[in-house]
Design a protein around this motif. Structure first.
Motif, mmCIF file in Angstrom:
data_model
loop_
_atom_site.group_PDB
_atom_site.id
_atom_site.type_symbol
_atom_site.label_atom_id
_atom_site.label_comp_id
_atom_site.label_asym_id
_atom_site.label_seq_id
_atom_site.Cartn_x
_atom_site.Cartn_y
_atom_site.Cartn_z
ATOM 1 N N ARG A 25 -23.611 50.655 -26.335
ATOM 2 C CA ARG A 25 -23.667 52.029 -26.849
ATOM 3 C C ARG A 25 -22.587 52.875 -26.181
ATOM 4 N NH1 ARG A 25 -23.322 57.105 -28.004
ATOM 5 N NH2 ARG A 25 -25.055 58.187 -28.900
ATOM 6 N N ASP A 26 -22.401 52.693 -24.871
ATOM 7 C CA ASP A 26 -21.354 53.411 -24.140
ATOM 8 C C ASP A 26 -19.964 53.048 -24.663
ATOM 9 O OD1 ASP A 26 -23.334 54.540 -22.553
ATOM 10 O OD2 ASP A 26 -22.974 53.202 -20.849
ATOM 11 N N LEU A 27 -19.744 51.762 -24.956
ATOM 12 C CA LEU A 27 -18.453 51.322 -25.490
ATOM 13 C C LEU A 27 -18.159 51.985 -26.836
ATOM 14 C CD1 LEU A 27 -18.584 47.486 -24.710
ATOM 15 C CD2 LEU A 27 -17.205 49.226 -23.538
ATOM 16 N N ILE A 28 -19.176 52.067 -27.684
ATOM 17 C CA ILE A 28 -19.017 52.704 -28.996
ATOM 18 C C ILE A 28 -18.652 54.173 -28.818
ATOM 19 C CG2 ILE A 28 -20.258 53.438 -31.076
ATOM 20 C CD1 ILE A 28 -21.856 50.752 -30.787
ATOM 21 N N GLU A 29 -19.352 54.854 -27.931
ATOM 22 C CA GLU A 29 -19.077 56.267 -27.671
ATOM 23 C C GLU A 29 -17.651 56.462 -27.163
ATOM 24 O OE1 GLU A 29 -20.611 59.588 -24.509
ATOM 25 O OE2 GLU A 29 -22.130 58.300 -25.427
ATOM 26 N N GLN A 30 -17.211 55.609 -26.230
ATOM 27 C CA GLN A 30 -15.850 55.719 -25.715
ATOM 28 C C GLN A 30 -14.823 55.522 -26.824
ATOM 29 O OE1 GLN A 30 -15.043 53.550 -21.977
ATOM 30 N NE2 GLN A 30 -17.259 53.266 -21.910
ATOM 31 N N LEU A 31 -15.053 54.553 -27.686
ATOM 32 C CA LEU A 31 -14.129 54.280 -28.780
ATOM 33 C C LEU A 31 -14.049 55.456 -29.749
ATOM 34 C CD1 LEU A 31 -12.261 52.341 -30.299
ATOM 35 C CD2 LEU A 31 -14.288 51.432 -31.426
ATOM 36 N N LEU A 32 -15.193 55.993 -30.147
ATOM 37 C CA LEU A 32 -15.210 57.083 -31.114
ATOM 38 C C LEU A 32 -14.587 58.369 -30.566
ATOM 39 C CD1 LEU A 32 -18.720 56.634 -32.767
ATOM 40 C CD2 LEU A 32 -16.491 55.968 -33.678
ATOM 41 N N PHE A 33 -14.775 58.641 -29.281
ATOM 42 C CA PHE A 33 -14.312 59.904 -28.716
ATOM 43 C C PHE A 33 -12.980 59.810 -27.975
ATOM 44 C CE2 PHE A 33 -18.846 60.725 -29.342
ATOM 45 C CZ PHE A 33 -18.755 61.886 -30.074
ATOM 46 N N VAL A 80 -18.050 42.193 -29.892
ATOM 47 C CA VAL A 80 -19.250 42.685 -29.195
ATOM 48 C C VAL A 80 -20.357 43.046 -30.185
ATOM 49 C CG1 VAL A 80 -20.127 44.478 -27.644
ATOM 50 C CG2 VAL A 80 -17.819 43.563 -27.312
ATOM 51 N N ILE A 81 -19.973 43.634 -31.326
ATOM 52 C CA ILE A 81 -20.957 44.047 -32.328
ATOM 53 C C ILE A 81 -20.522 43.601 -33.720
ATOM 54 C CG2 ILE A 81 -21.689 46.089 -31.027
ATOM 55 C CD1 ILE A 81 -20.093 47.804 -33.058
ATOM 56 N N THR A 82 -21.506 43.501 -34.588
ATOM 57 C CA THR A 82 -21.264 43.327 -36.016
ATOM 58 C C THR A 82 -21.807 44.570 -36.697
ATOM 59 O OG1 THR A 82 -21.540 40.933 -35.845
ATOM 60 C CG2 THR A 82 -21.747 41.899 -38.037
ATOM 61 N N ARG A 100 -25.270 51.420 -37.947
ATOM 62 C CA ARG A 100 -26.232 50.325 -37.774
ATOM 63 C C ARG A 100 -25.432 49.083 -37.445
ATOM 64 N NH1 ARG A 100 -31.280 51.826 -40.017
ATOM 65 N NH2 ARG A 100 -31.083 53.677 -41.319
ATOM 66 N N TYR A 101 -25.831 48.420 -36.361
ATOM 67 C CA TYR A 101 -25.059 47.263 -35.919
ATOM 68 C C TYR A 101 -25.952 46.242 -35.221
ATOM 69 C CZ TYR A 101 -25.218 49.599 -31.341
ATOM 70 O OH TYR A 101 -25.639 50.200 -30.188
ATOM 71 N N VAL A 102 -25.375 45.067 -35.004
ATOM 72 C CA VAL A 102 -26.049 43.995 -34.287
ATOM 73 C C VAL A 102 -25.242 43.706 -33.028
ATOM 74 C CG1 VAL A 102 -26.779 41.579 -34.361
ATOM 75 C CG2 VAL A 102 -26.901 42.980 -36.432
ATOM 76 N N VAL A 103 -25.910 43.659 -31.879
ATOM 77 C CA VAL A 103 -25.262 43.274 -30.633
ATOM 78 C C VAL A 103 -25.141 41.753 -30.666
ATOM 79 C CG1 VAL A 103 -25.405 43.285 -28.113
ATOM 80 C CG2 VAL A 103 -26.281 45.240 -29.424
ATOM 81 N N ILE A 104 -23.930 41.250 -30.694
ATOM 82 C CA ILE A 104 -23.704 39.813 -30.876
ATOM 83 C C ILE A 104 -24.350 38.981 -29.766
ATOM 84 C CG2 ILE A 104 -21.913 38.022 -30.936
ATOM 85 C CD1 ILE A 104 -20.175 40.039 -32.477
ATOM 86 N N ALA A 105 -24.262 39.419 -28.522
ATOM 87 C CA ALA A 105 -24.780 38.639 -27.395
ATOM 88 C C ALA A 105 -26.291 38.424 -27.449
ATOM 89 C CB ALA A 105 -24.407 39.307 -26.074
ATOM 90 N N THR A 106 -27.019 39.399 -28.016
ATOM 91 C CA THR A 106 -28.476 39.310 -27.999
ATOM 92 C C THR A 106 -29.099 39.188 -29.390
ATOM 93 O OG1 THR A 106 -28.732 41.715 -28.108
ATOM 94 C CG2 THR A 106 -28.585 40.716 -25.902
ATOM 95 N N GLY A 107 -28.333 39.535 -30.425
ATOM 96 C CA GLY A 107 -28.869 39.533 -31.780
ATOM 97 C C GLY A 107 -29.705 40.768 -32.086
ATOM 98 N N GLU A 108 -29.752 41.708 -31.147
ATOM 99 C CA GLU A 108 -30.548 42.926 -31.318
ATOM 100 C C GLU A 108 -29.903 43.854 -32.339
ATOM 101 O OE1 GLU A 108 -32.068 46.754 -28.674
ATOM 102 O OE2 GLU A 108 -30.941 45.163 -27.706
ATOM 103 N N ARG A 109 -30.704 44.362 -33.263
ATOM 104 C CA ARG A 109 -30.233 45.346 -34.243
ATOM 105 C C ARG A 109 -30.483 46.736 -33.675
ATOM 106 N NH1 ARG A 109 -28.785 43.387 -38.888
ATOM 107 N NH2 ARG A 109 -29.390 41.292 -39.475
ATOM 108 N N ARG A 110 -29.464 47.588 -33.800
ATOM 109 C CA ARG A 110 -29.577 48.942 -33.261
ATOM 110 C C ARG A 110 -29.030 49.942 -34.259
ATOM 111 N NH1 ARG A 110 -29.357 49.322 -26.979
ATOM 112 N NH2 ARG A 110 -29.704 51.416 -27.701
#
Length: 120
Positions: A25-33, A80-82, A100-110
């Motif tokens: 989530r932090d990586l996504i925020e850094q990328l967007l901002f 990292v994500i799909t 909406r994405y999937v964390v590749i390492a864990t398969g968790e949908r967020r």
């Protein structure tokens, strides 16, 4: 554990850490901002969200941001994500990004929701 963002020292006097889903989530925020050109060794990193901050809010702004954000997510975080879906909407003075994405390492949908006011 991963380093938490923004960087800070925890109660033990050590670099604060976080779990993997929060780190993603932090990586996504850094990328967007991050504005392209802001990072010296990666001048094309970022998606230009802050460049659009004072633009009039409109469906065209939302479409431009959607294309920019989706391209940046695929390029920089594709290992990292799909991304399942990225919906950017402009309503009155609010710009809303729903990712909406999937964390590749864990398969968790967020799902992450980022909202902010734009100039009208």
């Amino acid at each position: 554990m991963d380093i938490d963002f923004p960087f800070h020292v925890d109660a033990r006097g050590r670099t604060a850490d976080t779990d993997h889903p929060d780190h993603v989530r932090d990586l996504i925020e850094q990328l967007l901002f991050t504005t392209p050109g802001e990072r010296v060794n990666r001048p094309d990193f970022g998606c230009g969200l802050l460049d659009l901050l004072f633009e009039p809010n409109s469906p065209e702004l939302a479409a431009a941001l959607g294309v920019s954000a989706e391209g940046a997510l695929e390029r920089w975080l594709g290992d990292v994500i799909t991304v399942d879906s990225l919906v950017v909407t402009a309503q009155e003075s609010t710009l809303r990004i729903e990712l909406r994405y999937v964390v590749i390492a864990t398969g968790e949908r967020r799902t992450e929701l980022i909202e902010g006011g734009a100039a009208t």
